[in-house]
Design a protein around this motif. Structure first.
Motif, PDB file in Angstrom:
ATOM      1  N   ALA A 245       0.876  -1.176   0.014  1.00 19.89           N
ATOM      2  CA  ALA A 245      -0.094   0.072   0.039  1.00 19.89           C
ATOM      3  C   ALA A 245       0.957   1.213   0.149  1.00 19.89           C
ATOM      4  CB  ALA A 245      -0.805   0.112   1.382  1.00 19.89           C
ATOM      5  N   ILE A 246       0.442   2.249  -0.533  1.00 24.96           N
ATOM      6  CA  ILE A 246       1.034   3.615  -0.404  1.00 24.96           C
ATOM      7  C   ILE A 246       0.767   4.259   1.197  1.00 24.96           C
ATOM      8  CG2 ILE A 246       1.759   5.445  -1.352  1.00 24.96           C
ATOM      9  CD1 ILE A 246       2.587   3.097  -2.926  1.00 24.96           C
ATOM     10  N   HIS A 247       1.292   4.408   2.015  1.00 25.01           N
ATOM     11  CA  HIS A 247       1.449   4.812   3.119  1.00 25.01           C
ATOM     12  C   HIS A 247       1.472   6.347   3.276  1.00 25.01           C
ATOM     13  CE1 HIS A 247       1.096   0.890   4.914  1.00 25.01           C
ATOM     14  NE2 HIS A 247       1.776   0.378   4.211  1.00 25.01           N
ATOM     15  N   PHE A 248       0.573   7.158   2.733  1.00 28.68           N
ATOM     16  CA  PHE A 248       0.873   8.502   2.492  1.00 28.68           C
ATOM     17  C   PHE A 248       0.888   9.281   3.904  1.00 28.68           C
ATOM     18  CE2 PHE A 248      -1.267   7.623  -1.638  1.00 28.68           C
ATOM     19  CZ  PHE A 248      -0.310   8.233  -2.238  1.00 28.68           C
ATOM     20  N   ASP A 249       0.410   8.627   4.806  1.00 28.77           N
ATOM     21  CA  ASP A 249       0.477   9.047   6.284  1.00 28.77           C
ATOM     22  C   ASP A 249       1.581   9.097   7.057  1.00 28.77           C
ATOM     23  OD1 ASP A 249      -0.203   6.582   6.478  1.00 28.77           O
ATOM     24  OD2 ASP A 249      -1.534   6.674   8.402  1.00 28.77           O
ATOM     25  N   ASP A 250       2.455   8.106   6.329  1.00 34.64           N
ATOM     26  CA  ASP A 250       3.859   7.746   6.992  1.00 34.64           C
ATOM     27  C   ASP A 250       4.509   7.130   5.858  1.00 34.64           C
ATOM     28  OD1 ASP A 250       5.743   7.380   8.798  1.00 34.64           O
ATOM     29  OD2 ASP A 250       5.122   5.562   9.685  1.00 34.64           O
ATOM     30  N   LEU A 251       5.171   7.818   4.834  1.00 35.82           N
ATOM     31  CA  LEU A 251       5.801   7.215   3.763  1.00 35.82           C
ATOM     32  C   LEU A 251       7.314   6.788   4.069  1.00 35.82           C
ATOM     33  CD1 LEU A 251       4.820   9.514   0.841  1.00 35.82           C
ATOM     34  CD2 LEU A 251       4.303   7.257   0.999  1.00 35.82           C
ATOM     35  N   GLN A 252       7.599   7.401   5.223  1.00 39.30           N
ATOM     36  CA  GLN A 252       9.207   7.198   5.795  1.00 39.30           C
ATOM     37  C   GLN A 252       9.144   6.271   6.795  1.00 39.30           C
ATOM     38  OE1 GLN A 252      10.502   7.933   3.033  1.00 39.30           O
ATOM     39  NE2 GLN A 252       9.472   9.804   2.676  1.00 39.30           N
ATOM     40  N   TRP A 253       8.075   5.281   7.038  1.00 40.11           N
ATOM     41  CA  TRP A 253       7.833   4.370   8.074  1.00 40.11           C
ATOM     42  C   TRP A 253       8.736   4.967   9.587  1.00 40.11           C
ATOM     43  CZ3 TRP A 253       5.319  -0.055   7.072  1.00 40.11           C
ATOM     44  CH2 TRP A 253       5.228  -0.468   5.836  1.00 40.11           C
ATOM     45  N   GLU A 254       8.175   6.077   9.875  1.00 35.98           N
ATOM     46  CA  GLU A 254       8.584   6.700  10.997  1.00 35.98           C
ATOM     47  C   GLU A 254       7.940   6.212  12.456  1.00 35.98           C
ATOM     48  OE1 GLU A 254      10.167  10.990   9.304  1.00 35.98           O
ATOM     49  OE2 GLU A 254       7.833  10.556   9.531  1.00 35.98           O
ATOM     50  N   ARG A 255       6.623   5.626  12.195  1.00 37.12           N
ATOM     51  CA  ARG A 255       5.985   5.021  13.672  1.00 37.12           C
ATOM     52  C   ARG A 255       6.261   3.736  13.491  1.00 37.12           C
ATOM     53  NH1 ARG A 255       1.846   8.768  11.148  1.00 37.12           N
ATOM     54  NH2 ARG A 255       0.539   6.680  10.605  1.00 37.12           N
ATOM     55  N   GLY A 256       7.152   3.102  12.799  1.00 38.61           N
ATOM     56  CA  GLY A 256       7.151   1.735  13.041  1.00 38.61           C
ATOM     57  C   GLY A 256       7.541   1.081  11.718  1.00 38.61           C
ATOM     58  N   TYR A 257       8.531  -0.011  11.718  1.00 38.13           N
ATOM     59  CA  TYR A 257       9.129  -0.266  10.281  1.00 38.13           C
ATOM     60  C   TYR A 257       8.851  -1.961   9.850  1.00 38.13           C
ATOM     61  CZ  TYR A 257      12.641  -1.333   6.671  1.00 38.13           C
ATOM     62  OH  TYR A 257      13.412  -1.561   5.324  1.00 38.13           O
ATOM     63  N   ASN A 258       8.341  -2.275   8.823  1.00 39.63           N
ATOM     64  CA  ASN A 258       8.142  -3.243   8.497  1.00 39.63           C
ATOM     65  C   ASN A 258       8.834  -3.662   7.189  1.00 39.63           C
ATOM     66  OD1 ASN A 258       7.097  -5.605   6.829  1.00 39.63           O
ATOM     67  ND2 ASN A 258       5.241  -5.864   8.190  1.00 39.63           N
ATOM     68  N   ARG A 259       9.835  -4.208   7.016  1.00 36.82           N
ATOM     69  CA  ARG A 259      10.756  -4.073   5.834  1.00 36.82           C
ATOM     70  C   ARG A 259      10.297  -4.738   4.607  1.00 36.82           C
ATOM     71  NH1 ARG A 259      16.131  -7.780   7.507  1.00 36.82           N
ATOM     72  NH2 ARG A 259      15.010  -9.873   8.198  1.00 36.82           N
ATOM     73  N   VAL A 260       9.136  -5.895   4.784  1.00 40.55           N
ATOM     74  CA  VAL A 260       8.520  -6.354   3.740  1.00 40.55           C
ATOM     75  C   VAL A 260       7.489  -5.535   3.189  1.00 40.55           C
ATOM     76  CG1 VAL A 260       7.041  -8.470   2.781  1.00 40.55           C
ATOM     77  CG2 VAL A 260       8.987  -8.693   4.665  1.00 40.55           C
ATOM     78  N   ALA A 261       6.575  -4.998   4.082  1.00 36.67           N
ATOM     79  CA  ALA A 261       5.911  -4.005   3.514  1.00 36.67           C
ATOM     80  C   ALA A 261       6.442  -2.689   2.977  1.00 36.67           C
ATOM     81  CB  ALA A 261       4.842  -3.507   4.915  1.00 36.67           C
ATOM     82  N   ALA A 262       7.619  -2.348   3.681  1.00 39.44           N
ATOM     83  CA  ALA A 262       8.278  -1.009   2.788  1.00 39.44           C
ATOM     84  C   ALA A 262       8.816  -1.563   1.548  1.00 39.44           C
ATOM     85  CB  ALA A 262       9.342  -0.703   3.894  1.00 39.44           C
ATOM     86  N   TYR A 263       9.194  -2.541   1.303  1.00 42.43           N
ATOM     87  CA  TYR A 263       9.465  -3.060  -0.002  1.00 42.43           C
ATOM     88  C   TYR A 263       8.449  -3.148  -0.962  1.00 42.43           C
ATOM     89  CZ  TYR A 263      12.158  -5.671  -3.617  1.00 42.43           C
ATOM     90  OH  TYR A 263      12.458  -6.060  -5.022  1.00 42.43           O
ATOM     91  N   GLY A 264       7.165  -3.747  -0.476  1.00 43.61           N
ATOM     92  CA  GLY A 264       6.113  -3.704  -1.393  1.00 43.61           C
ATOM     93  C   GLY A 264       5.667  -2.248  -1.558  1.00 43.61           C
ATOM     94  N   GLN A 265       5.777  -1.319  -0.781  1.00 47.37           N
ATOM     95  CA  GLN A 265       5.148  -0.033  -1.021  1.00 47.37           C
ATOM     96  C   GLN A 265       6.305   0.822  -2.155  1.00 47.37           C
ATOM     97  OE1 GLN A 265       4.386   3.566   1.689  1.00 47.37           O
ATOM     98  NE2 GLN A 265       6.527   3.754   1.439  1.00 47.37           N
ATOM     99  N   SER A 266       7.430   0.206  -2.128  1.00 53.94           N
ATOM    100  CA  SER A 266       8.217   0.941  -2.988  1.00 53.94           C
ATOM    101  C   SER A 266       8.228   0.339  -4.263  1.00 53.94           C
ATOM    102  CB  SER A 266       9.956   0.766  -2.739  1.00 53.94           C
ATOM    103  OG  SER A 266      10.367  -0.772  -2.827  1.00 53.94           O
ATOM    104  N   LYS A 267       7.859  -0.916  -4.504  1.00 53.79           N
ATOM    105  CA  LYS A 267       7.531  -1.694  -5.731  1.00 53.79           C
ATOM    106  C   LYS A 267       6.502  -1.428  -6.343  1.00 53.79           C
ATOM    107  CE  LYS A 267      11.347  -2.447  -6.410  1.00 53.79           C
ATOM    108  NZ  LYS A 267      12.216  -2.346  -7.624  1.00 53.79           N
ATOM    109  N   LEU A 268       5.347  -1.260  -5.439  1.00 54.84           N
ATOM    110  CA  LEU A 268       3.959  -0.617  -6.135  1.00 54.84           C
ATOM    111  C   LEU A 268       4.170   0.665  -6.778  1.00 54.84           C
ATOM    112  CD1 LEU A 268       1.116  -0.958  -6.441  1.00 54.84           C
ATOM    113  CD2 LEU A 268       0.756  -0.044  -4.106  1.00 54.84           C
ATOM    114  N   SER A 269       5.134   1.361  -5.994  1.00 49.97           N
ATOM    115  CA  SER A 269       5.381   2.880  -6.509  1.00 49.97           C
ATOM    116  C   SER A 269       6.003   2.995  -7.827  1.00 49.97           C
ATOM    117  CB  SER A 269       6.114   3.408  -5.380  1.00 49.97           C
ATOM    118  OG  SER A 269       5.822   3.846  -4.169  1.00 49.97           O
ATOM    119  N   ASN A 270       6.728   1.991  -8.083  1.00 49.29           N
ATOM    120  CA  ASN A 270       7.425   1.773  -9.516  1.00 49.29           C
ATOM    121  C   ASN A 270       6.574   1.706 -10.431  1.00 49.29           C
ATOM    122  OD1 ASN A 270      10.294  -0.317  -8.192  1.00 49.29           O
ATOM    123  ND2 ASN A 270      10.297   1.797  -8.174  1.00 49.29           N
TER     124      ASN A 270
END
Length: 307
Positions: A161-186
């Motif tokens: 998902a694109i986490h517009f409320d926390d694009l930089q994962w400042e409130r917690g970090y899930n590396r799989v979800a963060a990777y998914g966000q970056s690849k969906l963004s591509n």
């Protein structure tokens, strides 16, 4: 090529006279992409973070393809300053650019920030590619048959998902979800860019590809990757880098490719195999999401596009 034939590197048309910039091309998929393009006659710019590693890779490439015409460009897609410097140098050196292949990326690292304070995966995989494309695009626009190619991933469906409320994962970090966000963004970026370029058959098109699961250095942060036998096991269920690069090569060179298409392996669940036209998630085609991400990306990078 008949409908029943598997597409291979032998199907890459002659690339003589074309300029291809491949980011992250000192190893893995990027290296194999650069190798085939050079073998087909393109002038290949290996745009890499570590110039010494880039020069070693270029020498290795020329060792395999003695007639290869390659150069090395310093580029850290995790740094907007480096991107701006590289873009100026590339635009000056190459008034016409035929291919920009945004291959450089990171996968599943521990929480880290780029030089500009962006979460590493979003900052490198999406924002870096976005900025570089925007800065180089005017050198592609007049070139008939020019393409911008995004190397995406089947992970654009994973917890994505694109986490517009926390694009930089400042409130917690899930590396799989963060990777998914970056690849969906591509993919969101590719489809929005192609629409802004004018559609499917313009002089310049934007397309995407994914390698399936490919056994490259990107795998080094995958849980268990340090265990004995991991590489051998991974080799049984993954594409080799040579095979993984084929989807990118097809997206970049097949004359039948149209803008906003997406290529990936033809095997089970697109994990491995030869490249064919595939479909990305419904979410990746959400035009509201595409437009919103574009706006945010312009704001974060300070880069606006000449389209």
């Amino acid at each position: 090529m008949s409908a029943n034939t598997k597409w291979t590197a032998a199907d890459v048309p002659d690339q003589t006279g074309r300029v291809a910039i491949v980011t992250g091309s000192n190893t893995g998929l990027g290296y194999d992409t650069a190798l085939v393009l050079a073998d087909r006659g393109a002038h290949v710019v290996m745009a890499v973070r570590d110039v010494d590693k880039g020069k070693a890779a270029a020498a290795r490439l020329v060792g395999r393809v003695p007639r290869a015409d390659v150069s090395v460009q310093a580029l850290d897609v995790g740094s907007l300053q480096s991107i701006r410097t590289a873009a100026e140098e590339l635009k000056s050196a190459y008034p016409r650019i035929d291919l920009l292949i945004n291959n450089a990326g990171v996968m599943y690292p521990p929480k880290q920030l780029t030089a500009d304070g962006f979460e590493l995966q979003f900052g490198t995989n999406h924002l870096g590619a976005f900025a570089l494309t925007g800065l180089l695009l005017e050198n592609l626009l007049p070139v008939e048959g020019s393409r911008v190619v995004a190397v995406a991933s089947i992970a654009h469906r994973s917890q994505a998902a694109i986490h517009f409320d926390d694009l930089q994962w400042e409130r917690g970090y899930n590396r799989v979800a963060a990777y998914g966000q970056s690849k969906l963004s591509n993919l969101l970026f590719t489809y929005e860019l192609n629409r802004r370029l004018g559609g499917h058959d313009e002089p310049t098109i934007a397309v995407a590809a994914h390698p399936g699961i490919s056994n490259t250095e990107l795998m080094r942060h995958v849980p268990g990757s340090g265990l004995p036998g991991f590489s051998a096991l991974a080799g049984l269920v993954t594409n080799s880098p040579e095979m993984g690069a084929l989807a990118t090569l097809r997206a970049a060179t097949d004359p039948q490719v149209r803008g906003a298409q997406y290529y990936g392996p033809d095997g089970f669940r697109e994990l491995r195999g030869h490249p064919k036209l595939v479909q990305s998630s419904k979410q990746s085609h959400d035009q509201d999401l595409q437009g919103r991400l574009w706006t945010v990306s312009e704001e974060l990078t300070g880069v606006t596009f000449p389209v």
